[in-house]
Design a protein around this motif. Structure first.
Motif, PDB file in Angstrom:
ATOM      1  N   THR A  19       0.850  -1.187   0.000  1.00 33.82           N
ATOM      2  CA  THR A  19       0.000   0.000   0.000  1.00 33.82           C
ATOM      3  C   THR A  19       0.884   1.235   0.000  1.00 33.82           C
ATOM      4  OG1 THR A  19      -1.738  -1.132   1.242  1.00 33.82           O
ATOM      5  CG2 THR A  19      -1.792   1.276   1.224  1.00 33.82           C
ATOM      6  N   ALA A  20       0.657   2.133  -0.945  1.00 35.67           N
ATOM      7  CA  ALA A  20       1.386   3.397  -0.999  1.00 35.67           C
ATOM      8  C   ALA A  20       0.415   4.535  -0.717  1.00 35.67           C
ATOM      9  CB  ALA A  20       2.028   3.587  -2.374  1.00 35.67           C
ATOM     10  N   LEU A  70       6.094  -0.856  -6.618  1.00 37.28           N
ATOM     11  CA  LEU A  70       6.519   0.537  -6.783  1.00 37.28           C
ATOM     12  C   LEU A  70       6.020   1.100  -8.108  1.00 37.28           C
ATOM     13  CD1 LEU A  70      10.258   0.125  -5.685  1.00 37.28           C
ATOM     14  CD2 LEU A  70       8.387   1.011  -4.281  1.00 37.28           C
ATOM     15  N   LYS A  71       6.139   0.298  -9.156  1.00 38.58           N
ATOM     16  CA  LYS A  71       5.768   0.753 -10.499  1.00 38.58           C
ATOM     17  C   LYS A  71       4.267   0.968 -10.645  1.00 38.58           C
ATOM     18  CE  LYS A  71       9.649  -1.701 -12.669  1.00 38.58           C
ATOM     19  NZ  LYS A  71      10.034  -2.784 -13.611  1.00 38.58           N
ATOM     20  N   ARG A  72       3.466   0.217  -9.893  1.00 36.36           N
ATOM     21  CA  ARG A  72       2.010   0.297 -10.048  1.00 36.36           C
ATOM     22  C   ARG A  72       1.385   1.337  -9.120  1.00 36.36           C
ATOM     23  NH1 ARG A  72       0.023  -4.531 -12.304  1.00 36.36           N
ATOM     24  NH2 ARG A  72       1.561  -5.246 -13.839  1.00 36.36           N
ATOM     25  N   THR A  73       1.892   1.437  -7.894  1.00 35.79           N
ATOM     26  CA  THR A  73       1.183   2.269  -6.910  1.00 35.79           C
ATOM     27  C   THR A  73       1.574   3.735  -6.957  1.00 35.79           C
ATOM     28  OG1 THR A  73       2.846   1.764  -5.195  1.00 35.79           O
ATOM     29  CG2 THR A  73       0.901   0.334  -5.313  1.00 35.79           C
ATOM     30  N   LYS A 262       7.647   7.639 -11.690  1.00 35.39           N
ATOM     31  CA  LYS A 262       7.284   8.961 -12.227  1.00 35.39           C
ATOM     32  C   LYS A 262       7.589  10.068 -11.215  1.00 35.39           C
ATOM     33  CE  LYS A 262       5.557   6.552 -15.592  1.00 35.39           C
ATOM     34  NZ  LYS A 262       6.401   6.259 -16.766  1.00 35.39           N
ATOM     35  N   LEU A 263       8.733   9.926 -10.530  1.00 36.50           N
ATOM     36  CA  LEU A 263       9.185  10.928  -9.569  1.00 36.50           C
ATOM     37  C   LEU A 263      10.493  11.532 -10.045  1.00 36.50           C
ATOM     38  CD1 LEU A 263       8.458   9.081  -6.185  1.00 36.50           C
ATOM     39  CD2 LEU A 263       7.125  10.935  -7.213  1.00 36.50           C
ATOM     40  N   ASN A 264      10.984  12.491  -9.304  1.00 39.05           N
ATOM     41  CA  ASN A 264      12.230  13.153  -9.671  1.00 39.05           C
ATOM     42  C   ASN A 264      13.436  12.410  -9.102  1.00 39.05           C
ATOM     43  OD1 ASN A 264      10.827  15.147 -10.975  1.00 39.05           O
ATOM     44  ND2 ASN A 264      10.975  16.633  -9.304  1.00 39.05           N
TER      45      ASN A 264
END
Length: 563
Positions: A19-20, A70-73, A262-264
């Motif tokens: 869960t994120a 990580l890639k999905r949430t 999709k983060l910096n």
């Protein structure tokens, strides 16, 4: 960026899913959440894709599920909240432990390498993998025989779910995998490694699961050589001696990991932590005198103290293990939610199930309603909550459950209420043991899963412990705890906080609901608790070992049937 709101991301790796959550750093408000159920789930029968059968007792997972989470949430959080990734000032991760992963020196799990993937010992061993029990018993015996000081920090017994029993199991059962592994690492630290490209070892997992302490470090090489000569240098060869304090920055998000989410790149990543320990400051417990009672499959009790006390039967005590600057004590009831689930799955009459279906409510809700109508002691039943052994304070996995007082008039709701009461009596036993050992407890805050929403259980708990029960405001306290750690790792210069207690005060909140003891019920429960204590001591301290004799007899019969 100075005028924009700032957020942290907390990622909670649970048994079946990750869960994120995206959290406002200033208020702790939940902005968005996302859940990813592991594609491969819990691996027990055969290894996925290659169809290699597993022996009984293996409980494994697929490392790809951890990265896919990580890639999905996280991209979903960013997409749904419509925030600029620049506003995310930190990431924190918690994980179920001890989940153990053998890897190469660059962090690649051996399970993903063709040469090793057919060996089940190359795969992540989930926390609930129990095949290392014999190793845990031998570690316990040796530590006691050698008067090792570390054994006192774990109530005199090492658990099969912990780090070194699983490592020894790999060494003994698959020397090929043991020698191929450049690193054997906790999953909490492994996933941080994937995010940052840097290997770190967090104090929490090292202390509660791998026998480390701030004053002594890991056990001496002579202890490991007494287990087996081949394990003499296990710490230096397969681990790291350096541990990193909680709330510190483990590193920054790599280019690759940033693309996944999709983060910096360069976003601060907090040191990993175990899931239940992360939940403590998220339940507002960040100072001495409070107990965080985490209700789930088992019930876990976390307490902070400024002083070092030896408490009988604790599951662990680690300086800086929950909040830096304090000693974190952990105790556990090995039943709890599993205890109640057993009853619902195995002891409910058909007409009760039909009634629940007709009314479109869960069987839990139906039994809670019926049991609420009963007065304390009305059933004439008393139970011991040892369906899964006793973790604290007796530290004896071979103890079993008991219900006394059955009659031909006994109803399912009476049995259910007796099980609820027994669990709260076990909590009171732990509660009183800590206080008698010098650790003050002035407040109980509950958090966790389904049992938190059982009003009857919370009412009984308040009456049995004679303490007002407060309830954490968040339903996702482990993930929120990870987000709190992320805010501290980011630091004040980026809009975060200078310490975990400071972040807890701003980001963690209590529910408006509290449960206050009823004076009339307290008196009755004191009498019932006296009966519980008599049974607890009679069966728990060896005055009558009938439970163990019956368990041994059952094991013998089952082994004969399997031949």
């Amino acid at each position: 960026m100075s005028g924009k709101r700032k957020f942290t991301i907390g990622i909670d790796y649970d048994t079946h899913q990750a869960t994120a959550i995206l959290v406002n750093v200033n208020t702790g408000a939940l902005v968005a959440s996302s859940v990813y159920k592991y594609t491969h789930g819990i691996i027990k029968d055969k290894l996925p894709e290659i169809d290699v059968p597993l022996d009984s007792g293996f409980t494994l997972q697929h490392p790809k599920d951890y990265v896919n989470a990580l890639k999905r949430t996280v991209p979903k959080l960013i997409r749904e909240s419509q925030i600029d990734p620049e506003q995310v000032i930190g990431i924190g991760v918690d994980f179920k432990g001890s989940t153990v992963i053998p890897t190469t020196d660059d962090g690649t799990p051996l399970a993903l390498i063709d040469e090793y993937q057919k060996d089940p010992h190359a795969w992540p061993k989930l926390w609930k993998h129990q095949n290392a029990r014999e190793k845990a018993d031998r570690i316990t015996q040796l530590a006691n025989d050698r008067f090792e000081t570390f054994i006192d920090r774990y109530g005199g017994r090492i658990n099969a779910e912990w780090f070194f029993p699983k490592v020894w199991e790999i060494y003994d059962d698959s020397s090929n995998i043991y020698h191929a592994a450049d690193r054997i690492i906790e999953a909490a630290d492994w996933i941080v490694w994937q995010l940052t490209g840097q290997e770190t070892r967090n104090i929490c997992a090292a202390g509660y699961k791998a026998l480390w302490s701030k004053s002594d470090g890991f056990p001496l090489e002579t202890f490991f050589s007494a287990l087996d000569d081949g394990l003499t240098n296990v710490v230096d060869e397969k681990m790291k001696r350096q541990t990193t304090p909680l709330g510190e920055q483990a590193g920054e998000l790599t280019e690759e990991a940033a693309k996944w989410m999709k983060l910096n790149p360069g976003t601060p990543v907090a040191v990993g932590i175990l899931d239940l320990h992360a939940a403590v400051p998220a339940a507002t417990v960040a100072e001495p005198g409070k107990m965080a009672l985490i209700l789930g499959d088992s019930f876990v009790h976390m307490i902070l103290s400024n002083k070092d006390y030896r408490v009988p039967g604790m599951s662990g005590m680690v300086e800086d293990g929950i909040v830096p600057g304090m000693i974190g004590y952990e105790a556990e009831q090995a039943g709890g939610g599993n205890h109640f689930a057993w009853f619902m799955e195995n002891a409910i009459p058909t007409d009760y199930l039909k009634e629940a279906n007709k009314r479109k409510i869960s069987i839990y809700k139906l039994l809670e309603e019926k049991a609420t109508l009963l007065k304390p002691a009305e059933s004439g039943l008393i139970a011991l909550d040892w369906w899964n052994g006793n973790r604290s304070i007796l530290t004896d996995d071979d103890l079993t459950g008991l219900i006394l007082g059955y009659s031909l008039e006994t109803t399912p709701e009476e049995i259910y209420r007796a099980l609820l009461e027994a669990t709260t009596f076990g909590t009171r036993k732990i509660f009183e043991t800590f206080i008698a050992s010098g650790v003050p407890i002035n407040e109980i805050v509950v958090t966790g899963d389904g049992p938190v929403h059982n009003s009857l259980l919370l009412n009984i708990l308040a009456n049995v412990t004679k303490t007002e029960i407060k309830i954490a405001g968040s339903r996702q306290t482990s993930a929120l705890g990870a987000a709190i750690h992320a805010a501290v790792a980011a630091g004040e210069s980026k809009g975060g906080y200078g310490s975990i207690p400071e972040a807890s005060k701003r980001m963690a909140h209590l529910s408006n609901k509290t449960v206050v003891p009823n004076n009339n019920d307290k008196k009755t429960y004191n009498r019932l608790y006296s009966e519980y204590t008599l049974l607890h001591d009679y069966f728990g301290y060896g005055h009558n070992n009938a439970m163990k004799r019956l368990k041994n007899l059952r094991t013998t019969i089952l082994e004969k049937k399997q031949r």
